[in-house]
Design an enzyme around this catalytic site. Sequence first.
Site, mmCIF file in Angstrom:
data_model
loop_
_atom_site.group_PDB
_atom_site.id
_atom_site.type_symbol
_atom_site.label_atom_id
_atom_site.label_comp_id
_atom_site.label_asym_id
_atom_site.label_seq_id
_atom_site.Cartn_x
_atom_site.Cartn_y
_atom_site.Cartn_z
ATOM 1 N N GLU A 1 5.025 5.054 0.264
ATOM 2 C CA GLU A 1 4.306 6.314 0.092
ATOM 3 C C GLU A 1 4.959 7.393 0.963
ATOM 4 O O GLU A 1 5.736 7.112 1.886
ATOM 5 C CB GLU A 1 2.835 6.102 0.503
ATOM 6 C CG GLU A 1 1.933 7.308 0.412
ATOM 7 C CD GLU A 1 1.816 7.864 -0.994
ATOM 8 O OE1 GLU A 1 2.737 8.624 -1.377
ATOM 9 O OE2 GLU A 1 0.824 7.575 -1.684
ATOM 10 N N HIS B 1 -0.578 0.521 -6.339
ATOM 11 C CA HIS B 1 -1.292 -0.585 -5.699
ATOM 12 C C HIS B 1 -2.801 -0.503 -5.944
ATOM 13 O O HIS B 1 -3.349 0.548 -6.286
ATOM 14 C CB HIS B 1 -1.010 -0.596 -4.192
ATOM 15 C CG HIS B 1 -1.537 0.630 -3.485
ATOM 16 N ND1 HIS B 1 -2.861 0.786 -3.148
ATOM 17 C CD2 HIS B 1 -0.908 1.754 -3.067
ATOM 18 C CE1 HIS B 1 -3.028 1.946 -2.544
ATOM 19 N NE2 HIS B 1 -1.859 2.570 -2.490
#
Length: 232
Positions: free
Chosen positions: A91, A17
């Site tokens: 994550e 990202h």
Amino acid sequence: MPTPKPDTTTDIILIRHGETAWNRELRFQGHADVPLNDMGHEQARRIGLRLAQETAVQHVISSDLLRAQQTAAPGASQLSLPIATTASLREQFFGIAEGMRSDEIQALHPRAWEEWLEFREDHAMPEGETPREFHARIIAALGTIASAHRGQHLIVVTHGGVLDMVWRTAHGLSLSGPRRSEIPNAGFNRIRIADPAAPEAIEIVEWADTRHLADLPPQPTYDQTRHLQRKD
């Protein structure tokens, strides 16, 4: 003449990202749903323009966290493809450390910080996820994706820790020890998984290409080894 077997190799363009305010402040993000900052949106726009050239792509898959979805959106729009989201690509979960900088963790949870600096595969921040658990989740997610998309070309937008797990797996590295691969925000990476039944057999084709970001200001660098240097 025998009929040739279909190619089951899954070609994956793997994107971390774009930048967030917490990246800039070097805070542990984990599962916290932090949006992109202005720089992150510009990085996403640029990676989107680059991904528009990948006309063979058939699907866009993203972590369900906002920063990943916002990064995936420009490329998906360029290719006129929907974004499928999954929590399996999130994550690593950092438990009590999420939202904190390293100095804050050290001040509030000194023992947890000292133990984290050992970078052991079976150690987690309190209430968090160990590297071994995280790795198992990511490899399983890649297996599910490769199985569902045999012989296809995909864009997968996810997080820095996920790319670290991919790098370690592809190079046969231990899950212990600090991160050693370069993983820039909105970098371009390409991997291949030839057999969905063996998703750990990852081939890295391209890694950490940031030509599309070349004239932007330097990124904040998440370097785990710097903590060890300060400790010494």
